[in-house]
Scaffold this active site. Sequence first.
Site, PDB file in Angstrom:
ATOM      1  N   LYS A  68      -9.130   3.250  -2.784  1.00  0.00           N
ATOM      2  CA  LYS A  68      -9.660   2.855  -1.482  1.00  0.00           C
ATOM      3  C   LYS A  68     -11.020   3.514  -1.243  1.00  0.00           C
ATOM      4  CE  LYS A  68      -7.358   2.026   2.972  1.00  0.00           C
ATOM      5  NZ  LYS A  68      -6.173   2.420   3.779  1.00  0.00           N
ATOM      6  N   GLU A  91       0.837  -1.204   0.000  1.00  0.00           N
ATOM      7  CA  GLU A  91       0.000   0.000   0.000  1.00  0.00           C
ATOM      8  C   GLU A  91       0.871   1.254   0.000  1.00  0.00           C
ATOM      9  OE1 GLU A  91      -3.545   1.992   2.760  1.00  0.00           O
ATOM     10  OE2 GLU A  91      -2.316   0.374   3.573  1.00  0.00           O
ATOM     11  N   CYS A 115      -5.796  -2.679   2.492  1.00  0.00           N
ATOM     12  CA  CYS A 115      -5.727  -2.571   3.951  1.00  0.00           C
ATOM     13  C   CYS A 115      -7.079  -2.835   4.608  1.00  0.00           C
ATOM     14  CB  CYS A 115      -5.122  -1.221   4.339  1.00  0.00           C
ATOM     15  SG  CYS A 115      -4.313  -1.220   5.971  1.00  0.00           S
TER      16      CYS A 115
END
Length: 311
Positions: A133, A44, A167
Site C-alpha cells: 500500500k 485486505e 482499499c
Amino acid sequence: MKAYKVAIVQASPVIFDLEATLHKVAEWANDCARQGARLILFPEAFVSAYPRGLSFGTVVGSRTPEGRELWQRYWNSSVAEGDPACQRLARIAKEARAYLAIGVNEKDTTSGTLYCSMFYFSPAGKFLGKHRKIKPTGQERVIWGEDDGSTLTTLDTPLGKIGGLICWENYMPLARMAMYQKGVQLYLAPTADARDSWQHTMRHIALEGRCYVLAGNQYVIKSNYPEDLQATDEMKRQPDSLCRGGSVIVGPLGELIAGPLWDKEGILTAEINLGRVTEAKLDFDPIGHYHRPDLFNLSVRNQPETIKVDE
C-alpha cells in the site's frame, strides 16, 4: 480465450493467530477450487487481521507499554516474503490450482516495519510478486509504512493482465491510472471499507478502466477478537458488527455480476470473458482512443515492468 471462473472469499481470519488463519485460508481456497475458480481473491490484511477498533496505545505525544505488546503480537501474526507462512500460501495456491491474491500484513524483517500488502501466487505454487500500500489511511499510518512505488505490480498471465490497489488507494486517480497504463483487465481491490459508497467506487473503476473489478472485504464481528486481547476495554466500545463485508464483482461496463455480499461469510464467483473487456472499449478506452497523450502524460517513479507469467 475461453471463459473461466473467479472467486472472492469474504470471511474473518483467526485474528492474531497466524497458523489458524493459514489453515482457514487453505479451507476457503479449497472450497473455491471445488467451484472451479482459477483466480481467488482474499480481503485486505487477511493474514492475520485488519486491526479495526484498535489504537495500539497511541495518542499524539505518547505510547503505552500495553500498546507495544499488542504491536508485538500483531507482528508475530504477520508474514514476510519467503518465510514459512509465505511458502504455505504458495502451497495453498498449488493445491487449489489457481492464482491466489491475498491481503497480508507484511513484516520487513530487515527494517522492522509492517506493510499492508497483497501477495500474488501462481497455480504452480510460485510467489509471483506483491503490492505494498502506497498510502495507509488515517490511523493506519501508525501501524503500516508507505511503499515507494516499486511494488505497483502487474502480472501478464494466461487469465489476462492482473493488477490492483488496496482499499483507499483506489481513491487516488493517478494510482488508478498507473494500473490502467499497464492494460489491467482483472483489477483487484481488497479492502476494509464496508460503506455503501465503496460500491459506487468499484463500479466507477470498472467503467473508467474498462476492466473487471474484484473487490473483497472481510466479514468481522466483535466476538471474532481473542478474549485475551490487550485492548479489551477498547473493544468493549465497538459495535457487535465491525465489518459487514460488501464483496462484489463488477463487469467492464460497470454492471454488477456478483454480490454485493453482506453480513455473512461466503464465496462470490463469476464467469470472466476477456472478450467483454474489448467490447467495452468500443466507446471508451482510457489508454487508447479516449486518451490524449498530446495533452497528458503520467510518469510513475519506480513502477516495475509487468511480470510475464506462463503458467
